[in-house]
Scaffold this motif. Structure first.
Motif, PDB file in Angstrom:
ATOM      1  N   MET A   1      19.635  50.051  13.787  1.00  0.00           N
ATOM      2  CA  MET A   1      19.241  49.040  14.841  1.00  0.00           C
ATOM      3  C   MET A   1      20.357  49.426  15.913  1.00  0.00           C
ATOM      4  N   TYR A   2      20.043  49.208  17.126  1.00  0.00           N
ATOM      5  CA  TYR A   2      20.932  49.222  18.250  1.00  0.00           C
ATOM      6  C   TYR A   2      21.018  47.924  19.022  1.00  0.00           C
ATOM      7  N   ALA A   3      22.395  47.556  19.644  1.00  0.00           N
ATOM      8  CA  ALA A   3      22.322  46.778  20.388  1.00  0.00           C
ATOM      9  C   ALA A   3      22.857  47.317  21.929  1.00  0.00           C
ATOM     10  N   ILE A   4      22.370  47.058  22.930  1.00  0.00           N
ATOM     11  CA  ILE A   4      22.949  47.518  24.429  1.00  0.00           C
ATOM     12  C   ILE A   4      23.127  46.497  25.136  1.00  0.00           C
ATOM     13  N   SER A   5      24.372  46.409  25.541  1.00  0.00           N
ATOM     14  CA  SER A   5      25.021  45.307  26.407  1.00  0.00           C
ATOM     15  C   SER A   5      24.320  45.305  27.861  1.00  0.00           C
ATOM     16  N   LEU A   6      23.950  44.041  28.314  1.00  0.00           N
ATOM     17  CA  LEU A   6      23.399  43.922  29.729  1.00  0.00           C
ATOM     18  C   LEU A   6      24.549  43.441  30.498  1.00  0.00           C
ATOM     19  N   GLY A   7      25.688  43.364  30.166  1.00  0.00           N
ATOM     20  CA  GLY A   7      26.902  43.088  31.016  1.00  0.00           C
ATOM     21  C   GLY A   7      27.985  42.190  30.560  1.00  0.00           C
ATOM     22  N   ASP A   8      28.747  41.782  31.275  1.00  0.00           N
ATOM     23  CA  ASP A   8      29.947  40.807  30.795  1.00  0.00           C
ATOM     24  C   ASP A   8      29.786  39.549  30.293  1.00  0.00           C
ATOM     25  N   ASP A   9      28.273  39.054  30.547  1.00  0.00           N
ATOM     26  CA  ASP A   9      28.159  37.879  30.116  1.00  0.00           C
ATOM     27  C   ASP A   9      27.668  37.864  28.415  1.00  0.00           C
ATOM     28  N   GLY A  10      27.818  38.899  27.744  1.00  0.00           N
ATOM     29  CA  GLY A  10      27.357  38.830  26.434  1.00  0.00           C
ATOM     30  C   GLY A  10      26.141  39.089  26.111  1.00  0.00           C
TER      31      GLY A  10
END
Length: 184
Positions: A1-10
């Motif tokens: 599984m992956y998790a891609i950050s969508l920005g500084d807001d977590g």
């Protein structure tokens, strides 16, 4: 599984897999009225079995390289998602879509998540044309298409029967070379 950050807001983008059916149903229940204003998703996901079945259809599409579905999480809570309803590698086309529960609206999450999946489709899967269909009354979805640099191609007048009412559907798109140029 992956998790891609969508920005500084977590916020993160992660795959929505069938084993998340209970979490997905709880999310749809939280936003059922809001999501259902323009999108039929809440009409299809009504209980645990339909939630699992819906996610399984997209797992099958992912395995066949014919679509995908990803969830948007903030602070560990599923709050929305983006998907490719269709993806035809031979033709080089894909239709993107989205939804969001009201607690997450107005934060740019859908725009950021859709950028990630369009980048993936264009750069990794060779998609030439990404389409975006939105009810002409769905102003937030149309605003996302604009922010993504898509071009409005036209309106399919009264083409979509939704909960007993015929709705106009706007068609937006972006071509691979336009996408790359806009990304710099």
């Amino acid at each position: 599984m992956y998790a891609i950050s969508l920005g500084d807001d977590g916020a993160e983008l992660r795959p929505l897999e069938p084993w998340r059916a209970e979490e997905f149903l709880a999310h749809i229940d939280r936003g059922r009225e809001f999501i259902g204003q323009h999108v039929a998703l809440p009409d299809f996901v009504t209980d645990l079995a339909s939630s699992r079945s819906f996610l399984q259809r997209y797992a099958d599409k992912r395995a066949a390289d014919a679509g995908r579905i990803d969830g948007i999480w903030t602070d560990g809570k599923l709050v929305g998602g983006v998907l490719f309803r269709t993806m035809d590698l031979d033709q080089g086309t894909a239709e993107a879509g989205c939804w969001l529960e009201p607690s997450a609206a107005g934060r740019g999450l859908v725009t950021r998540a859709t950028r990630v999946i369009i980048d993936w489709a264009v750069e990794e899967r060779g998609i030439h044309r990404v389409e975006w269909y939105a009810s002409a009354a769905n102003e937030p979805s149309i605003a996302v298409a604009r922010r993504l640099g898509m071009t409005k191609e036209g309106v399919l007048r009264e083409s979509y029967l939704y909960r007993g009412t015929r709705c106009d559907m706007e068609i937006w798109s972006v071509l691979a070379h336009e996408w790359r140029a806009s990304r710099g």
